[in-house]
Motif scaffolding. Structure first.
Motif, PDB file in Angstrom:
ATOM      1  N   ILE A   4       0.659  -1.550   0.075  1.00  0.00           N
ATOM      2  CA  ILE A   4      -0.613  -0.253   0.457  1.00  0.00           C
ATOM      3  C   ILE A   4       1.152   1.286   0.119  1.00  0.00           C
ATOM      4  CG2 ILE A   4      -1.782   1.301   1.287  1.00  0.00           C
ATOM      5  CD1 ILE A   4      -2.326  -1.268   2.272  1.00  0.00           C
ATOM      6  N   ALA A   5       0.504   2.161  -0.839  1.00  0.00           N
ATOM      7  CA  ALA A   5       1.800   3.461  -0.685  1.00  0.00           C
ATOM      8  C   ALA A   5       0.691   3.792  -0.988  1.00  0.00           C
ATOM      9  CB  ALA A   5       2.110   3.672  -2.606  1.00  0.00           C
ATOM     10  N   VAL A   6       0.756   5.207   0.515  1.00  0.00           N
ATOM     11  CA  VAL A   6      -0.256   6.483   0.603  1.00  0.00           C
ATOM     12  C   VAL A   6       1.278   7.381  -0.374  1.00  0.00           C
ATOM     13  CG1 VAL A   6      -1.075   7.772   2.433  1.00  0.00           C
ATOM     14  CG2 VAL A   6      -0.397   4.983   2.680  1.00  0.00           C
ATOM     15  N   ALA A  42       5.871   9.913  -1.188  1.00  0.00           N
ATOM     16  CA  ALA A  42       5.914  11.956  -1.825  1.00  0.00           C
ATOM     17  C   ALA A  42       6.590  12.636  -3.126  1.00  0.00           C
ATOM     18  CB  ALA A  42       6.124  12.421  -0.474  1.00  0.00           C
ATOM     19  N   PRO A  43       6.627  13.346  -4.162  1.00  0.00           N
ATOM     20  CA  PRO A  43       6.972  13.548  -4.766  1.00  0.00           C
ATOM     21  C   PRO A  43       8.030  14.280  -4.154  1.00  0.00           C
ATOM     22  CG  PRO A  43       4.990  15.059  -4.385  1.00  0.00           C
ATOM     23  CD  PRO A  43       4.773  13.804  -4.012  1.00  0.00           C
ATOM     24  N   GLY A  62       9.726   8.388  -2.055  1.00  0.00           N
ATOM     25  CA  GLY A  62       9.015   8.986  -3.582  1.00  0.00           C
ATOM     26  C   GLY A  62       8.150   8.562  -4.597  1.00  0.00           C
ATOM     27  N   LEU A  63       8.296   8.981  -5.302  1.00  0.00           N
ATOM     28  CA  LEU A  63       7.047   8.205  -6.901  1.00  0.00           C
ATOM     29  C   LEU A  63       7.526   6.841  -6.921  1.00  0.00           C
ATOM     30  CD1 LEU A  63       5.795  11.555  -8.604  1.00  0.00           C
ATOM     31  CD2 LEU A  63       5.052  10.562  -7.151  1.00  0.00           C
ATOM     32  N   GLU A  83      -3.691  22.056  -8.449  1.00  0.00           N
ATOM     33  CA  GLU A  83      -3.830  21.482  -9.623  1.00  0.00           C
ATOM     34  C   GLU A  83      -2.267  20.365  -9.593  1.00  0.00           C
ATOM     35  OE1 GLU A  83      -4.594  19.357 -13.137  1.00  0.00           O
ATOM     36  OE2 GLU A  83      -5.731  20.145 -12.488  1.00  0.00           O
ATOM     37  N   PRO A  84      -2.142  19.218  -9.216  1.00  0.00           N
ATOM     38  CA  PRO A  84      -0.891  18.606  -8.647  1.00  0.00           C
ATOM     39  C   PRO A  84      -0.338  18.127  -9.972  1.00  0.00           C
ATOM     40  CG  PRO A  84      -2.693  16.931  -9.248  1.00  0.00           C
ATOM     41  CD  PRO A  84      -3.278  18.375  -9.162  1.00  0.00           C
ATOM     42  N   PRO A  85       1.457  18.447  -9.507  1.00  0.00           N
ATOM     43  CA  PRO A  85       2.276  18.308 -10.578  1.00  0.00           C
ATOM     44  C   PRO A  85       2.206  16.792 -11.635  1.00  0.00           C
ATOM     45  CG  PRO A  85       3.046  17.508  -8.703  1.00  0.00           C
ATOM     46  CD  PRO A  85       1.980  18.213  -8.361  1.00  0.00           C
ATOM     47  N   PRO A  86       2.365  17.471 -13.027  1.00  0.00           N
ATOM     48  CA  PRO A  86       2.262  16.053 -14.114  1.00  0.00           C
ATOM     49  C   PRO A  86       3.278  14.772 -13.455  1.00  0.00           C
ATOM     50  CG  PRO A  86       2.867  18.506 -15.025  1.00  0.00           C
ATOM     51  CD  PRO A  86       2.870  18.959 -13.775  1.00  0.00           C
ATOM     52  N   VAL A  87       3.984  14.884 -12.656  1.00  0.00           N
ATOM     53  CA  VAL A  87       4.694  13.372 -12.486  1.00  0.00           C
ATOM     54  C   VAL A  87       3.620  12.815 -11.369  1.00  0.00           C
ATOM     55  CG1 VAL A  87       5.489  14.811 -10.409  1.00  0.00           C
ATOM     56  CG2 VAL A  87       6.470  12.705 -11.842  1.00  0.00           C
ATOM     57  N   VAL A  88       2.907  13.260 -10.685  1.00  0.00           N
ATOM     58  CA  VAL A  88       2.246  13.072 -10.135  1.00  0.00           C
ATOM     59  C   VAL A  88       1.286  12.250 -10.334  1.00  0.00           C
ATOM     60  CG1 VAL A  88       0.662  13.016  -7.955  1.00  0.00           C
ATOM     61  CG2 VAL A  88       2.786  14.218  -7.580  1.00  0.00           C
ATOM     62  N   LEU A  89       0.604  13.022 -11.831  1.00  0.00           N
ATOM     63  CA  LEU A  89      -0.440  12.423 -12.476  1.00  0.00           C
ATOM     64  C   LEU A  89      -0.235  11.370 -13.288  1.00  0.00           C
ATOM     65  CD1 LEU A  89      -1.951  16.261 -13.606  1.00  0.00           C
ATOM     66  CD2 LEU A  89      -2.969  14.548 -11.758  1.00  0.00           C
TER      67      LEU A  89
END
Length: 318
Positions: A4-6, A42-43, A62-63, A83-89
């Motif tokens: 599980i990644a939070v 987290a990023p 990290g991601l 808006e979340p950063p593109p790397v998160v999306l």
């Protein structure tokens, strides 16, 4: 062991950070064979818990921690996120493509919505943010009633205990309703021994203050009938517009939404406490057909009436 990644956002409430470990750790401690690896990810960038005085925190992953995750959890934060950063999306889209389940808690649904993965699906969030969610993402069907809404691999939740709702739902999917129920009791029973009675008092006081209690009792006794808002307004002795205003002020939903919730609750009760066939359950609960019951039931629970009955059969009489 399930991973599980939070995905930790900046400014999250502290209980959202600790709830996954609490729920899945309790389940693993109390039930042999239950095993989860809960990792915080987290990023790059600063992170803090949203307290009166923000507290800086550090997470170990990290991601890349999402790469092999079976489940990704998106906690909410204080306020509606930007808006979340593109790397998160991109990381969330990749996780979904690999078959990961995604759970979004409270305002965390905004991060999931930004991926486009919820377009054409149902989702919910905290009641303060439902209008904003619908405005930003009109392709999402925003559920104003559900405490936890499942649609495909996505689970969204509302309320201060939304993280617990999501975690217990996922635990039930993996290890059954009994394990989830026992874990819930282990976590909540000492704290909320009188919760049912307190909620009954709250509901009664709300109904009294709006002058709706007699109509609500009348409604619950007639769920099998084809009732309309006009019928309810006539019984309450008020206009339809006044009825709508009182329901939204006190219950947060419209009369049809409230009626649907009661009918679904009645259907679940009949499925677990009687042997009535699904077609009869639909009629007794006020649905126009078994197909209508199945449609609404699937939207609420993510399963069919028959599957729900099979999973809850052991709780009869308890």
């Amino acid at each position: 062991m399930s991973v599980i990644a939070v995905l930790v956002p900046d400014g999250l409430p502290g209980h959202h950070l600790t709830t996954p470990g609490l729920v899945f750790g309790t389940a693993a401690r109390e039930h042999p064979g239950v095993a989860y690896d809960v990792r915080l990810c987290a990023p790059p960038g600063p992170l803090g818990i949203g307290l009166p005085a923000p507290l800086a925190i550090a997470v170990p992953h990290g991601l890349e921690g999402l790469a092999d995750a079976d489940i990704v959890l998106l906690p909410g934060r204080d306020g509606v996120p930007l808006e979340p950063p593109p790397v998160v999306l991109d990381a969330l889209r990749a996780a979904t493509a690999r078959g990961s389940r995604i759970g979004a808690i409270g305002a965390g649904v905004f991060t999931l919505a930004a991926t486009g993965l919820l377009d054409g699906r149902r989702a919910t969030t905290g009641w303060r943010h439902t209008e904003e969610l619908a405005r930003r993402y009109p392709r999402i069907e925003v559920d104003l009633v559900g405490a936890a809404v499942a649609d495909g691999p996505f689970l969204t939740s509302a309320g201060i205990f939304g993280g617990m709702d999501v975690c217990l739902h996922l635990l039930a999917e993996d290890h059954g309703e009994r394990t989830a129920g026992e874990t819930s009791r282990e976590l909540l029973t000492p704290l909320l021994r009188h919760a049912d009675r307190v909620q009954e008092c709250i509901d009664r006081e709300l109904a009294d203050s709006a002058g709706l209690e007699p109509t609500l009792r009348w409604l619950k006794a007639r769920l099998h009938l084809p009732l309309t808002p006009t019928d309810l307004a006539e019984h309450a002795g008020i206009s339809v517009s006044s009825l709508n205003r009182r329901f939204r002020a006190q219950a947060g939903v419209s009369p049809p939404q409230y009626l649907l919730r009661l009918r679904l609750d009645r259907a679940r009760e009949l499925l677990t406490q009687t042997d009535e066939p699904v077609e009869r359950v639909a009629a007794l609960a006020g649905f126009t057909s078994a197909a209508s019951l199945r449609q609404h039931f699937a939207r609420l629970t993510g399963t069919t009436p028959r599957s729900y009955r099979a999973r809850h059969w052991g709780s009869r009489g308890s």
